[in-house]
Design a protein around this motif. Structure first.
Motif, PDB file in Angstrom:
ATOM      1  N   ALA A 187       0.100  -1.272  -3.695  1.00  0.00           N
ATOM      2  CA  ALA A 187       1.440  -0.689  -3.718  1.00  0.00           C
ATOM      3  C   ALA A 187       1.974  -0.482  -2.301  1.00  0.00           C
ATOM      4  N   ASP A 188       1.126  -0.027  -1.393  1.00  0.00           N
ATOM      5  CA  ASP A 188       1.550   0.192  -0.004  1.00  0.00           C
ATOM      6  C   ASP A 188       1.986  -1.112   0.654  1.00  0.00           C
ATOM      7  N   ALA A 189       1.337  -2.215   0.293  1.00  0.00           N
ATOM      8  CA  ALA A 189       1.647  -3.502   0.921  1.00  0.00           C
ATOM      9  C   ALA A 189       3.063  -3.978   0.603  1.00  0.00           C
ATOM     10  N   VAL A 190       3.579  -3.621  -0.592  1.00  0.00           N
ATOM     11  CA  VAL A 190       4.909  -4.095  -0.972  1.00  0.00           C
ATOM     12  C   VAL A 190       5.993  -3.038  -0.754  1.00  0.00           C
ATOM     13  N   GLU A 191       5.610  -1.852  -0.322  1.00  0.00           N
ATOM     14  CA  GLU A 191       6.601  -0.816  -0.009  1.00  0.00           C
ATOM     15  C   GLU A 191       7.323  -1.165   1.296  1.00  0.00           C
ATOM     16  N   PRO A 192       8.523  -0.622   1.514  1.00  0.00           N
ATOM     17  CA  PRO A 192       9.214  -0.843   2.797  1.00  0.00           C
ATOM     18  C   PRO A 192       8.313  -0.463   3.966  1.00  0.00           C
ATOM     19  N   GLY A 193       8.195  -1.365   4.922  1.00  0.00           N
ATOM     20  CA  GLY A 193       7.322  -1.136   6.064  1.00  0.00           C
ATOM     21  C   GLY A 193       5.907  -1.600   5.849  1.00  0.00           C
ATOM     22  N   GLY A 194       5.586  -2.044   4.628  1.00  0.00           N
ATOM     23  CA  GLY A 194       4.243  -2.533   4.335  1.00  0.00           C
ATOM     24  C   GLY A 194       4.024  -3.924   4.881  1.00  0.00           C
ATOM     25  N   SER A 195       2.785  -4.369   4.818  1.00  0.00           N
ATOM     26  CA  SER A 195       2.439  -5.686   5.372  1.00  0.00           C
ATOM     27  C   SER A 195       2.970  -6.836   4.542  1.00  0.00           C
ATOM     28  N   GLY A 196       3.191  -6.605   3.252  1.00  0.00           N
ATOM     29  CA  GLY A 196       3.626  -7.675   2.361  1.00  0.00           C
ATOM     30  C   GLY A 196       2.485  -8.516   1.846  1.00  0.00           C
ATOM     31  N   ASP A 197       1.288  -8.310   2.385  1.00  0.00           N
ATOM     32  CA  ASP A 197       0.118  -9.086   1.965  1.00  0.00           C
ATOM     33  C   ASP A 197      -0.653  -8.292   0.919  1.00  0.00           C
ATOM     34  N   ILE A 198      -0.442  -8.614  -0.352  1.00  0.00           N
ATOM     35  CA  ILE A 198      -1.072  -7.851  -1.427  1.00  0.00           C
ATOM     36  C   ILE A 198      -2.567  -8.148  -1.556  1.00  0.00           C
ATOM     37  N   TYR A 199      -3.031  -9.207  -0.884  1.00  0.00           N
ATOM     38  CA  TYR A 199      -4.443  -9.582  -1.001  1.00  0.00           C
ATOM     39  C   TYR A 199      -5.298  -9.064   0.156  1.00  0.00           C
ATOM     40  N   ALA A 200      -4.640  -8.449   1.138  1.00  0.00           N
ATOM     41  CA  ALA A 200      -5.390  -7.959   2.299  1.00  0.00           C
ATOM     42  C   ALA A 200      -6.389  -6.890   1.863  1.00  0.00           C
ATOM     43  N   GLY A 201      -7.639  -7.026   2.303  1.00  0.00           N
ATOM     44  CA  GLY A 201      -8.669  -6.041   2.013  1.00  0.00           C
ATOM     45  C   GLY A 201      -9.348  -6.208   0.672  1.00  0.00           C
ATOM     46  N   LEU A 202      -9.014  -7.261  -0.074  1.00  0.00           N
ATOM     47  CA  LEU A 202      -9.643  -7.490  -1.375  1.00  0.00           C
ATOM     48  C   LEU A 202     -10.804  -8.469  -1.236  1.00  0.00           C
ATOM     49  N   ASN A 203     -11.852  -8.227  -2.004  1.00  0.00           N
ATOM     50  CA  ASN A 203     -12.949  -9.188  -2.010  1.00  0.00           C
ATOM     51  C   ASN A 203     -12.603 -10.341  -2.961  1.00  0.00           C
ATOM     52  N   GLU A 204     -13.502 -11.281  -3.090  1.00  0.00           N
ATOM     53  CA  GLU A 204     -13.208 -12.490  -3.858  1.00  0.00           C
ATOM     54  C   GLU A 204     -12.897 -12.182  -5.321  1.00  0.00           C
ATOM     55  N   GLU A 205     -13.679 -11.290  -5.942  1.00  0.00           N
ATOM     56  CA  GLU A 205     -13.457 -10.938  -7.347  1.00  0.00           C
ATOM     57  C   GLU A 205     -12.126 -10.228  -7.525  1.00  0.00           C
ATOM     58  N   GLU A 206     -11.810  -9.304  -6.629  1.00  0.00           N
ATOM     59  CA  GLU A 206     -10.561  -8.560  -6.719  1.00  0.00           C
ATOM     60  C   GLU A 206      -9.360  -9.463  -6.514  1.00  0.00           C
ATOM     61  N   ARG A 207      -9.474 -10.377  -5.555  1.00  0.00           N
ATOM     62  CA  ARG A 207      -8.374 -11.299  -5.286  1.00  0.00           C
ATOM     63  C   ARG A 207      -8.110 -12.186  -6.503  1.00  0.00           C
ATOM     64  N   ALA A 208      -9.176 -12.664  -7.124  1.00  0.00           N
ATOM     65  CA  ALA A 208      -9.028 -13.527  -8.300  1.00  0.00           C
ATOM     66  C   ALA A 208      -8.361 -12.782  -9.454  1.00  0.00           C
ATOM     67  N   ALA A 209      -8.754 -11.512  -9.639  1.00  0.00           N
ATOM     68  CA  ALA A 209      -8.168 -10.726 -10.727  1.00  0.00           C
ATOM     69  C   ALA A 209      -6.684 -10.496 -10.487  1.00  0.00           C
ATOM     70  N   LEU A 210      -6.307 -10.153  -9.266  1.00  0.00           N
ATOM     71  CA  LEU A 210      -4.900  -9.901  -8.945  1.00  0.00           C
ATOM     72  C   LEU A 210      -4.076 -11.178  -9.062  1.00  0.00           C
ATOM     73  N   GLU A 211      -4.631 -12.273  -8.582  1.00  0.00           N
ATOM     74  CA  GLU A 211      -3.917 -13.544  -8.646  1.00  0.00           C
ATOM     75  C   GLU A 211      -3.691 -13.971 -10.099  1.00  0.00           C
ATOM     76  N   GLU A 212      -4.711 -13.808 -10.936  1.00  0.00           N
ATOM     77  CA  GLU A 212      -4.576 -14.178 -12.345  1.00  0.00           C
ATOM     78  C   GLU A 212      -3.514 -13.336 -13.041  1.00  0.00           C
ATOM     79  N   PHE A 213      -3.543 -12.021 -12.794  1.00  0.00           N
ATOM     80  CA  PHE A 213      -2.583 -11.117 -13.427  1.00  0.00           C
ATOM     81  C   PHE A 213      -1.164 -11.439 -12.960  1.00  0.00           C
ATOM     82  N   THR A 214      -1.006 -11.752 -11.697  1.00  0.00           N
ATOM     83  CA  THR A 214       0.305 -12.095 -11.155  1.00  0.00           C
ATOM     84  C   THR A 214       0.829 -13.385 -11.774  1.00  0.00           C
ATOM     85  N   ARG A 215      -0.038 -14.375 -11.914  1.00  0.00           N
ATOM     86  CA  ARG A 215       0.372 -15.644 -12.513  1.00  0.00           C
ATOM     87  C   ARG A 215       0.730 -15.494 -13.992  1.00  0.00           C
TER      88      ARG A 215
END
Length: 261
Positions: free
Chosen positions: A196-224
């Motif tokens: 949530a912080d990544a997409v808030e104003p002033g955030g990095s915009g990178d929603i995958y920053a700091g996620l491990n491989e399993e977490e990144r895959a889960a977020l990517e799947e849900f987003t798709r």
């Protein structure tokens, strides 16, 4: 086209729905608005209806008719408050509100569009008695299973003048949307605030920053699967939503699903 339209269901011609009755007619004050409450049904059937009319000065010649996924009562809307208060929404927009039990617990898909059409068409007769001769414009709407019922009503009858079916299910939504979402919440439950912080104003915009491989895959799947990134909020509860309701449906559609996955 003329021949096709002539085959559409007309409740006025249905011998089953020729004896409507009213057993309650009184002014009430709901959660936020005042309305004239009229309750009744049709003799020889389990169909019951409730109509909620505004005062004459507020009325603008229309009605709203809601279709629920599962309808146990013709008075279901009376307990709703705030943004969910469908009665208040109708009244403040100059409309009366129509609700029915859709024919009772044994009503089939075909019965539901017939009973709903009968209730809606009879509401016009009541409105004409209350406000003077006219034909109210009718608008029907509903989501999920109620969306399918809305489509059935407007495809099979000429009773309503407009319709808004929404959140229509598909073979992809059951079970994929539910199971993919719960998987993502389980894997990312400790990272929701960071996303949530990544997409808030002033955030990095990178929603995958700091996620491990399993977490990144889960977020990517849900987003798709269509989940909007900006909907991630720290206060988001990790409940099961409608998933428990659909588990029996999943077991019926795919008996080996829980073994395979």
């Amino acid at each position: 086209m003329t021949q096709e339209r002539s085959t559409l269901y007309d409740p006025k011609q249905d011998p089953v729905f020729q004896k409507p009755y009213i057993d309650m007619d009184e002014w009430r004050t709901g959660k936020s608005v005042r309305f004239r409450y009229i309750h009744g049904g049709f003799e020889g059937t389990e169909l019951r209806f409730s109509f909620y009319f505004p005062d004459k000065d507020s009325y603008k010649g229309r009605f709203y008719h809601f279709m629920a996924p599962v309808q146990g009562s013709e008075d279901a809307a009376q307990i709703l408050e705030g943004e969910q208060d469908r009665i208040a929404f109708a009244i403040i927009h100059g409309a009366y509100y129509v609700e029915s039990n859709m024919g009772g617990p044994t009503a089939s898909g075909e019965t539901i569009y017939r009973t709903s059409a009968a209730a809606a068409e009879y509401s016009r007769e009541v409105a004409a008695r209350l406000y003077g001769p006219h034909r109210p414009y009718g608008y029907i709407y509903g989501g999920s299973g109620g969306g399918y019922k809305t489509i059935s009503c407007v495809e099979n009858t000429k009773v309503w003048d407009g319709a808004l079916p929404f959140v229509i299910g598909s073979p992809m939504s059951i079970p994929s949307n539910f199971t993919v979402g719960q998987h993502a919440y389980r894997i990312l439950r400790k990272k929701i605030e960071m996303i949530a912080d990544a997409v808030e104003p002033g955030g990095s915009g990178d929603i995958y920053a700091g996620l491990n491989e399993e977490e990144r895959a889960a977020l990517e799947e849900f987003t798709r699967m269509g989940f909007p990134i900006r909907a991630w909020v720290p206060e988001q509860s990790n409940d099961l939503g409608a998933l428990p309701l659909f588990i029996p449906v999943m077991e019926q559609m795919d008996p080996t699903y829980f073994e395979d996955f």
